[in-house]
Write a protein that holds these residues in place. Sequence first.
Motif, mmCIF file in Angstrom:
data_model
loop_
_atom_site.group_PDB
_atom_site.id
_atom_site.type_symbol
_atom_site.label_atom_id
_atom_site.label_comp_id
_atom_site.label_asym_id
_atom_site.label_seq_id
_atom_site.Cartn_x
_atom_site.Cartn_y
_atom_site.Cartn_z
ATOM 1 N N ALA A 8 0.817 -1.222 0.000
ATOM 2 C CA ALA A 8 0.000 0.000 0.000
ATOM 3 C C ALA A 8 0.846 1.266 0.000
ATOM 4 O O ALA A 8 0.415 2.306 -0.496
ATOM 5 N N GLU A 9 2.057 1.195 0.521
ATOM 6 C CA GLU A 9 2.923 2.369 0.605
ATOM 7 C C GLU A 9 3.774 2.584 -0.638
ATOM 8 O O GLU A 9 4.287 3.685 -0.850
ATOM 9 N N ILE A 10 3.957 1.552 -1.450
ATOM 10 C CA ILE A 10 4.903 1.676 -2.560
ATOM 11 C C ILE A 10 4.288 1.558 -3.945
ATOM 12 O O ILE A 10 4.983 1.775 -4.938
ATOM 13 N N ARG A 11 3.013 1.238 -4.027
ATOM 14 C CA ARG A 11 2.435 0.926 -5.341
ATOM 15 C C ARG A 11 2.596 2.042 -6.367
ATOM 16 O O ARG A 11 2.778 1.778 -7.529
ATOM 17 N N GLY A 12 2.542 3.284 -5.975
ATOM 18 C CA GLY A 12 2.649 4.389 -6.922
ATOM 19 C C GLY A 12 4.038 4.616 -7.498
ATOM 20 O O GLY A 12 4.191 5.251 -8.539
ATOM 21 N N TRP A 13 5.058 4.091 -6.860
ATOM 22 C CA TRP A 13 6.430 4.310 -7.313
ATOM 23 C C TRP A 13 6.716 3.679 -8.668
ATOM 24 O O TRP A 13 7.626 4.104 -9.379
ATOM 25 N N GLY A 14 5.966 2.679 -9.037
ATOM 26 C CA GLY A 14 6.147 2.061 -10.347
ATOM 27 C C GLY A 14 5.875 3.041 -11.474
ATOM 28 O O GLY A 14 6.469 2.954 -12.548
ATOM 29 N N LEU A 15 4.994 4.015 -11.234
ATOM 30 C CA LEU A 15 4.697 5.034 -12.239
ATOM 31 C C LEU A 15 5.917 5.903 -12.536
ATOM 32 O O LEU A 15 6.012 6.499 -13.609
ATOM 33 N N ALA A 16 6.844 5.973 -11.605
ATOM 34 C CA ALA A 16 8.068 6.749 -11.798
ATOM 35 C C ALA A 16 9.181 5.904 -12.410
ATOM 36 O O ALA A 16 10.303 6.371 -12.550
ATOM 37 N N GLY A 17 8.870 4.665 -12.744
ATOM 38 C CA GLY A 17 9.844 3.807 -13.395
ATOM 39 C C GLY A 17 10.702 2.970 -12.465
ATOM 40 O O GLY A 17 11.636 2.313 -12.918
ATOM 41 N N LEU A 18 10.406 2.986 -11.176
ATOM 42 C CA LEU A 18 11.172 2.176 -10.241
ATOM 43 C C LEU A 18 10.665 0.742 -10.226
ATOM 44 O O LEU A 18 9.489 0.496 -10.480
ATOM 45 N N LEU A 19 11.542 -0.180 -9.929
ATOM 46 C CA LEU A 19 11.171 -1.564 -9.719
ATOM 47 C C LEU A 19 10.475 -1.632 -8.368
ATOM 48 O O LEU A 19 11.057 -1.258 -7.348
ATOM 49 N N VAL A 20 9.234 -2.064 -8.331
ATOM 50 C CA VAL A 20 8.449 -2.130 -7.105
ATOM 51 C C VAL A 20 8.527 -3.556 -6.552
ATOM 52 O O VAL A 20 8.172 -4.511 -7.233
ATOM 53 N N VAL A 44 14.854 2.368 -2.296
ATOM 54 C CA VAL A 44 14.046 3.196 -1.411
ATOM 55 C C VAL A 44 13.245 2.233 -0.540
ATOM 56 O O VAL A 44 12.544 1.360 -1.061
ATOM 57 N N LEU A 45 13.377 2.358 0.762
ATOM 58 C CA LEU A 45 12.711 1.461 1.701
ATOM 59 C C LEU A 45 11.652 2.201 2.504
ATOM 60 O O LEU A 45 11.847 3.362 2.873
ATOM 61 N N THR A 46 10.562 1.509 2.804
ATOM 62 C CA THR A 46 9.633 2.049 3.782
ATOM 63 C C THR A 46 10.313 1.937 5.148
ATOM 64 O O THR A 46 11.276 1.184 5.309
ATOM 65 N N HIS A 47 9.806 2.660 6.108
ATOM 66 C CA HIS A 47 10.400 2.624 7.445
ATOM 67 C C HIS A 47 10.390 1.204 8.010
ATOM 68 O O HIS A 47 11.393 0.732 8.554
ATOM 69 N N ALA A 48 9.265 0.507 7.859
ATOM 70 C CA ALA A 48 9.157 -0.859 8.389
ATOM 71 C C ALA A 48 10.135 -1.805 7.689
ATOM 72 O O ALA A 48 10.752 -2.654 8.336
ATOM 73 N N ALA A 49 10.302 -1.668 6.382
ATOM 74 C CA ALA A 49 11.246 -2.523 5.655
ATOM 75 C C ALA A 49 12.677 -2.246 6.099
ATOM 76 O O ALA A 49 13.473 -3.165 6.256
#
Length: 68
Positions: A8-20, A44-49
């Motif tokens: 839920a925290e990272i799904r949008g990053w794929g739109l910027a071309g990052l490997l999700v 780029v890591l979430t805090h929990a990761a």
Amino acid sequence: MAVLGAPAEIRGWGLAGLLVIPAADDTEARKAWATLPAGVRLVVLTHAAAEAIGAAGENDGPLIAVLP
């Protein structure tokens, strides 16, 4: 570049071309970290990761940025 953490925290990053790389819990985060593709130089890591990966992220692996 890749982004790793709760889906839920990272799904949008794929739109910027990052490997999700979704990781729903600590075990998945550690496994994903251990199996990052060879060409990944920045994660780029979430805090929990970041907490789940802990000291493993301090090795000679890719650079790390932690989301606030």
